[in-house]
Design a protein around this motif. Structure first.
Motif, PDB file in Angstrom:
ATOM      1  N   GLY A  34     -55.536 -12.927  -3.670  1.00 17.92           N
ATOM      2  CA  GLY A  34     -55.328 -11.534  -4.043  1.00 17.92           C
ATOM      3  C   GLY A  34     -53.970 -10.974  -3.678  1.00 17.92           C
ATOM      4  N   ARG A  35     -53.050 -11.818  -3.227  1.00 16.16           N
ATOM      5  CA  ARG A  35     -51.711 -11.330  -2.884  1.00 16.16           C
ATOM      6  C   ARG A  35     -50.824 -11.183  -4.112  1.00 16.16           C
ATOM      7  N   LEU A  36     -51.192 -11.840  -5.209  1.00 16.06           N
ATOM      8  CA  LEU A  36     -50.472 -11.722  -6.475  1.00 16.06           C
ATOM      9  C   LEU A  36     -51.482 -11.540  -7.602  1.00 16.06           C
ATOM     10  N   THR A  37     -51.131 -10.716  -8.582  1.00  8.29           N
ATOM     11  CA  THR A  37     -51.937 -10.648  -9.796  1.00  8.29           C
ATOM     12  C   THR A  37     -51.515 -11.779 -10.728  1.00  8.29           C
ATOM     13  N   TYR A  38     -52.307 -11.992 -11.754  1.00  7.33           N
ATOM     14  CA  TYR A  38     -51.985 -13.029 -12.737  1.00  7.33           C
ATOM     15  C   TYR A  38     -50.634 -12.730 -13.390  1.00  7.33           C
TER      16      TYR A  38
ATOM     17  N   VAL B 270     -47.068 -14.950 -13.368  1.00  7.62           N
ATOM     18  CA  VAL B 270     -46.353 -15.399 -14.568  1.00  7.62           C
ATOM     19  C   VAL B 270     -44.893 -14.965 -14.509  1.00  7.62           C
ATOM     20  N   ASP B 271     -44.654 -13.717 -14.144  1.00  6.30           N
ATOM     21  CA  ASP B 271     -43.273 -13.229 -14.049  1.00  6.30           C
ATOM     22  C   ASP B 271     -42.466 -14.057 -13.053  1.00  6.30           C
ATOM     23  N   LEU B 272     -43.044 -14.312 -11.881  1.00  9.35           N
ATOM     24  CA  LEU B 272     -42.343 -15.108 -10.871  1.00  9.35           C
ATOM     25  C   LEU B 272     -42.012 -16.496 -11.396  1.00  9.35           C
ATOM     26  N   PHE B 273     -42.936 -17.059 -12.162  1.00  7.43           N
ATOM     27  CA  PHE B 273     -42.731 -18.426 -12.619  1.00  7.43           C
ATOM     28  C   PHE B 273     -41.708 -18.523 -13.739  1.00  7.43           C
ATOM     29  N   SER B 274     -41.359 -17.419 -14.328  1.00  4.36           N
ATOM     30  CA  SER B 274     -40.230 -17.388 -15.258  1.00  4.36           C
ATOM     31  C   SER B 274     -38.944 -17.017 -14.526  1.00  4.36           C
ATOM     32  N   GLN B 275     -39.026 -16.035 -13.654  1.00  2.00           N
ATOM     33  CA  GLN B 275     -37.832 -15.521 -12.988  1.00  2.00           C
ATOM     34  C   GLN B 275     -37.213 -16.522 -12.022  1.00  2.00           C
ATOM     35  N   VAL B 276     -38.036 -17.191 -11.222  1.00  2.00           N
ATOM     36  CA  VAL B 276     -37.497 -18.000 -10.124  1.00  2.00           C
ATOM     37  C   VAL B 276     -36.997 -19.365 -10.586  1.00  2.00           C
ATOM     38  N   PRO B 277     -37.830 -20.251 -11.135  1.00  2.47           N
ATOM     39  CA  PRO B 277     -37.302 -21.581 -11.473  1.00  2.47           C
ATOM     40  C   PRO B 277     -36.364 -21.586 -12.671  1.00  2.47           C
ATOM     41  N   ASP B 278     -36.541 -20.629 -13.605  1.00  6.85           N
ATOM     42  CA  ASP B 278     -35.674 -20.582 -14.784  1.00  6.85           C
ATOM     43  C   ASP B 278     -34.508 -19.619 -14.622  1.00  6.85           C
TER      44      ASP B 278
ATOM     45  N   LEU C  21     -34.335 -16.429 -14.824  1.00  7.98           N
ATOM     46  CA  LEU C  21     -34.340 -15.457 -15.914  1.00  7.98           C
ATOM     47  C   LEU C  21     -34.974 -14.160 -15.415  1.00  7.98           C
ATOM     48  N   PRO C  22     -34.201 -13.119 -15.216  1.00  5.00           N
ATOM     49  CA  PRO C  22     -34.771 -11.859 -14.729  1.00  5.00           C
ATOM     50  C   PRO C  22     -35.648 -11.201 -15.790  1.00  5.00           C
ATOM     51  N   GLY C  23     -36.431 -10.235 -15.341  1.00  2.00           N
ATOM     52  CA  GLY C  23     -37.232  -9.456 -16.275  1.00  2.00           C
ATOM     53  C   GLY C  23     -38.676  -9.903 -16.324  1.00  2.00           C
ATOM     54  N   SER C  24     -39.497  -9.015 -16.881  1.00  2.00           N
ATOM     55  CA  SER C  24     -40.929  -9.265 -16.971  1.00  2.00           C
ATOM     56  C   SER C  24     -41.277  -9.940 -18.289  1.00  2.00           C
ATOM     57  N   CYS C  25     -42.281 -10.791 -18.244  1.00  2.00           N
ATOM     58  CA  CYS C  25     -42.751 -11.450 -19.463  1.00  2.00           C
ATOM     59  C   CYS C  25     -43.538 -10.505 -20.360  1.00  2.00           C
ATOM     60  N   THR C  26     -43.864  -9.318 -19.858  1.00  2.00           N
ATOM     61  CA  THR C  26     -44.586  -8.345 -20.682  1.00  2.00           C
ATOM     62  C   THR C  26     -43.643  -7.328 -21.315  1.00  2.00           C
ATOM     63  N   ALA C  27     -42.336  -7.520 -21.157  1.00  2.00           N
ATOM     64  CA  ALA C  27     -41.365  -6.610 -21.770  1.00  2.00           C
ATOM     65  C   ALA C  27     -41.498  -6.663 -23.291  1.00  2.00           C
ATOM     66  N   PRO C  28     -41.189  -5.564 -23.987  1.00  2.00           N
ATOM     67  CA  PRO C  28     -41.413  -5.523 -25.437  1.00  2.00           C
ATOM     68  C   PRO C  28     -40.522  -6.466 -26.234  1.00  2.00           C
ATOM     69  N   ARG C  29     -39.295  -6.673 -25.805  1.00  2.00           N
ATOM     70  CA  ARG C  29     -38.389  -7.555 -26.547  1.00  2.00           C
ATOM     71  C   ARG C  29     -37.891  -8.652 -25.616  1.00  2.00           C
ATOM     72  N   LEU C  30     -38.154  -9.890 -25.993  1.00  2.00           N
ATOM     73  CA  LEU C  30     -37.733 -11.034 -25.190  1.00  2.00           C
ATOM     74  C   LEU C  30     -36.802 -11.909 -26.014  1.00  2.00           C
ATOM     75  N   SER C  31     -35.772 -12.434 -25.362  1.00  2.00           N
ATOM     76  CA  SER C  31     -34.908 -13.399 -26.041  1.00  2.00           C
ATOM     77  C   SER C  31     -35.702 -14.671 -26.302  1.00  2.00           C
ATOM     78  N   ALA C  32     -35.172 -15.528 -27.171  1.00  2.00           N
ATOM     79  CA  ALA C  32     -35.865 -16.787 -27.469  1.00  2.00           C
ATOM     80  C   ALA C  32     -36.016 -17.627 -26.209  1.00  2.00           C
ATOM     81  N   VAL C  33     -34.977 -17.623 -25.361  1.00  2.00           N
ATOM     82  CA  VAL C  33     -35.025 -18.407 -24.131  1.00  2.00           C
ATOM     83  C   VAL C  33     -36.079 -17.844 -23.185  1.00  2.00           C
TER      84      VAL C  33
END
Length: 666
Positions: A554-558, A562-570, A572-584
């Motif tokens: 319960g220390r992290l939500t789903y 997901v956001d951490l797993f995009s932001q940290v190893p890749d 890539l800043p920003g949330s995966c639920t943002a309305p417009r995402l680049s292809a990358v």
């Protein structure tokens, strides 16, 4: 009285006769011969053999996966069955578990250190099974376990078949066993329905994401595989005078299995969904809440009892952050070095610089999934050549590695790559390094660019899983057979994951090992560009510890995971639920969500990589220290072999035994 009087006088007369000499005392009896001393070790080996046979009889897919008939011929019949998880069978199995717990607990007077380890491993396995079925009642919600078992059983049957000629596989008996297993699918899935229905009654149900992917998607993929792909394989691989009859039998059984999966999918759709076409949005309100978290007490129980880890989930969660930050800074420095060597202008921000280098390197990508698979195969054999030249391992000249696309039914769980070993108890079969196709998606292919392939090949292929399992199989007589067992399941949400700490820990260790200096290779195997991806792989697994413990306590939500797993190893800043995402970013978020889904349903599996690697590193450091204290050189090749001769169990279980063996103490 007249008749009695003479008799009385006679008796009185006789009583005055002189007493006769007493008979000689009998010679003292010889003491009984001492009972022959029982051989506690021999008794234990008999108990262990019986346990392994009975375990595999109850887990027929695992028996096929391990090549059980090569261990004991009595297990050949298991190749035609599937697991029985009906209430009656589980009640009897729990009684069996309790009997075996008593038997192993009582086996205390063992002389062999190796057998004492086997005893502790067996007790951990049995404790897990009792906890899974009697306390957690996981059989009532194990949706992915139910849909995975028929595929895994079929795939294991195909992998373990005997080579019968050039391009042909499988004896008539092996194909008939496969057909029997396919015919068992309808009854097996009916039990699954009954157990899941009980779970609905008890409020013990799968998470909504599992309902969609493993309840709606995987059954369709499995129906296609069992009803079409498997019969086609029988047509292509079977041989001999009975081929036509065997192929027909497999076709008929496969059709029945496929129809059973479609029926099962209809049950899931009706029971759990208002509108299955809307996927998660169509789940009935009663099942729409998040229901994936294991919970902190259960997670800590698993760390202690299943993996032999003393740290708690809270300690792992907090401790991971510092490791993540240190690894990120290491990558920033290397990215700047790479940029200078290529004369690239990089952003001033460190994380942006790493991302810019990844984007540049991503331009060297395979142009198709076929080319991608070939690239991984080539990278694996570059690693083999390197090990031969540097003497890191003794690699036989006939060493082979099969790299193929991931089968469709496995793709819900295998987002990148995986490895499935050959059956260790048999002399037949081949291990497979699976690479999941991208559908020729350009961004997916860029993520699998030529610089990224070496690290993943080191993990899944050589000297990672393929080499590890081949060595374990070659050395299998050095350790107890029960160390191969995987309580719960081979690989799904019912699994114990102790074997994962051994195998995935070795895989992650192998990635970093190839970066170490070696004779004639002061910078190790990787180019600087490949090394950056190796560091990303280490970062990825360090982040997994924080994500997995966070998700399940319960220390992290789903969504946060997901956001951490995009932001940290890749990077890539920003949330995966943002309305417009680049292809990358979109490709990154897709991969991140697939990974988080797997972690959400496989609690503790994600932490086994780093914890297993750290256990090996700690053991290696202590072995080196002891060698130096004793005035002898530290032999890395000997250390690796000593560790692998302990079998597929966590290094935490065998640490003392490895150190004693290296020191020459039995």
């Amino acid at each position: 009285m007249r008749r009695l009087l003479p008799l009385l006088l006679l008796a009185l007369a006789c009583s005055h006769r002189p007493a006769a000499a007493p008979p000689p005392a009998p010679a003292p009896a010889a003491p009984p011969a001492p009972a022959p001393a029982r051989d506690a070790d021999a008794d234990f080996r008999a108990l262990e053999h019986r346990y392994v046979v009975e375990f595999l009889q109850r887990n027929p897919t695992e028996s096929t996966y391990l090549g059980g008939s090569g261990f004991d011929p009595a297990l050949a019949e298991a190749d035609g069955r599937l697991r029985d998880l009906s209430p009656g069978a589980l009640a009897e199995e729990l009684q069996w578990v309790e009997r075996l717990q008593r038997a192993f607990t009582d086996a205390r007077a063992l002389q062999s250190t190796s057998l004492r380890i086997d005893r502790e491993v067996a007790l951990a396995q049995l404790r897990y099974l009792h906890h899974l079925y009697a306390e957690r009642r996981y059989q009532e919600r194990a949706l992915d376990s139910y849909v995975d078992e028929p595929f895994r059983g079929t795939d294991a049957s195909l992998q373990g078949m005997t080579r019968t000629g050039e391009g042909t596989l499988g004896t008539a008996a092996e194909w008939r066993a496969l057909a029997r297993r396919l015919r068992a699918v309808p009854a097996y899935l009916q039990v699954a329905q009954d157990q899941l229905q009980t779970g609905v009654t008890r409020g013990n149900t799968p998470d909504k994401r599992m309902l969609v992917r493993d309840g709606l998607d995987t059954p369709l993929a499995s129906a296609e595989y069992l009803s079409k792909t498997v019969p086609a394989l029988a047509e292509a691989r079977a041989s001999g005078p009975e081929k036509e009859a065997l192929v027909q039998e497999v076709q008929q059984a496969g059709a029945q299995a496929g129809e059973a999966f479609r029926t099962f999918r209809a049950f899931v759709a009706k029971t759990f969904f208002d509108a299955p076409d809307r996927r998660e949005a169509g789940v009935k309100p009663a099942f729409a809440q998040d229901h994936y978290a294991l919970g902190e007490p259960e997670y800590d129980w698993a760390l202690k009892h299943d993996l032999g880890v003393s740290e708690t989930s809270a300690q792992l969660f907090e401790g991971a952050q510092g490791l993540i930050e240190a690894r990120q800074q290491e990558m920033v420095q290397l990215a700047r070095d790479i940029g200078r060597s290529h004369q690239w202008r990089l952003p001033a921000d460190g994380f942006a610089a790493v991302r810019a280098v990844f984007d540049r390197l991503g331009q060297d990508y395979p142009k198709s999934d076929r080319e991608m698979v070939e690239g991984y195969r080539a990278a694996a054999f570059r690693l083999v050549d390197y090990a031969r030249k540097t003497g890191l391992f003794e690699v036989p000249q006939d060493y082979q590695l099969e790299v193929v696309e991931t089968p469709e039914p496995l793709r819900a769980s295998v987002s990148g790559a995986s490895y499935y070993p050959a059956p260790p108890f048999k002399r037949t079969g081949v291990g497979r390094f699976y690479v999941t196709p991208t559908g020729n998606d350009v961004e997916g292919l860029k993520a699998n660019n030529v610089h990224a392939m070496a690290d993943l090949s080191a993990h899944e292929g050589f000297p990672g899983h393929d080499w590890h399992y081949k060595t374990l199989t070659r050395e299998r007589d050095a350790f107890g057979p029960l160390r191969w067992l995987m309580p719960g399941a081979v690989e799904d949400s019912s699994s114990m994951w102790a074997d994962s700490m051994a195998s995935e820990g070795w895989g992650l260790y192998a990635e970093a090992l190839m970066a170490e200096p070696a004779p004639g290779a002061p910078a190790g195997f990787y180019t600087p560009e490949e090394r950056l991806y190796m560091l990303a792989g280490q970062l990825y697994r360090e982040l997994r510890v924080r994500v997995d413990t966070g998700l399940h306590t319960g220390r992290l939500t789903y969504a946060q995971a997901v956001d951490l797993f995009s932001q940290v190893p890749d990077f890539l800043p920003g949330s995966c639920t943002a309305p417009r995402l680049s292809a990358v970013k979109r490709a990154s978020c897709k991969g991140a969500e697939e990974a988080i889904y797997r972690y959400s349903k496989w609690p503790t599996q994600a932490v086994t990589y780093r914890l297993g690697r750290d256990a090996i590193r700690s053991l290696r450091a202590e072995a080196r220290r002891q060698a130096e204290l004793a005035g002898r050189p530290f032999d890395l090749q000997r250390f690796h072999l000593a560790l692998m001769r302990q079998g597929p169990v966590p290094a935490t279980f065998v640490r003392a035994q490895v150190l004693r063996g290296l020191a020459g103490v039995q």
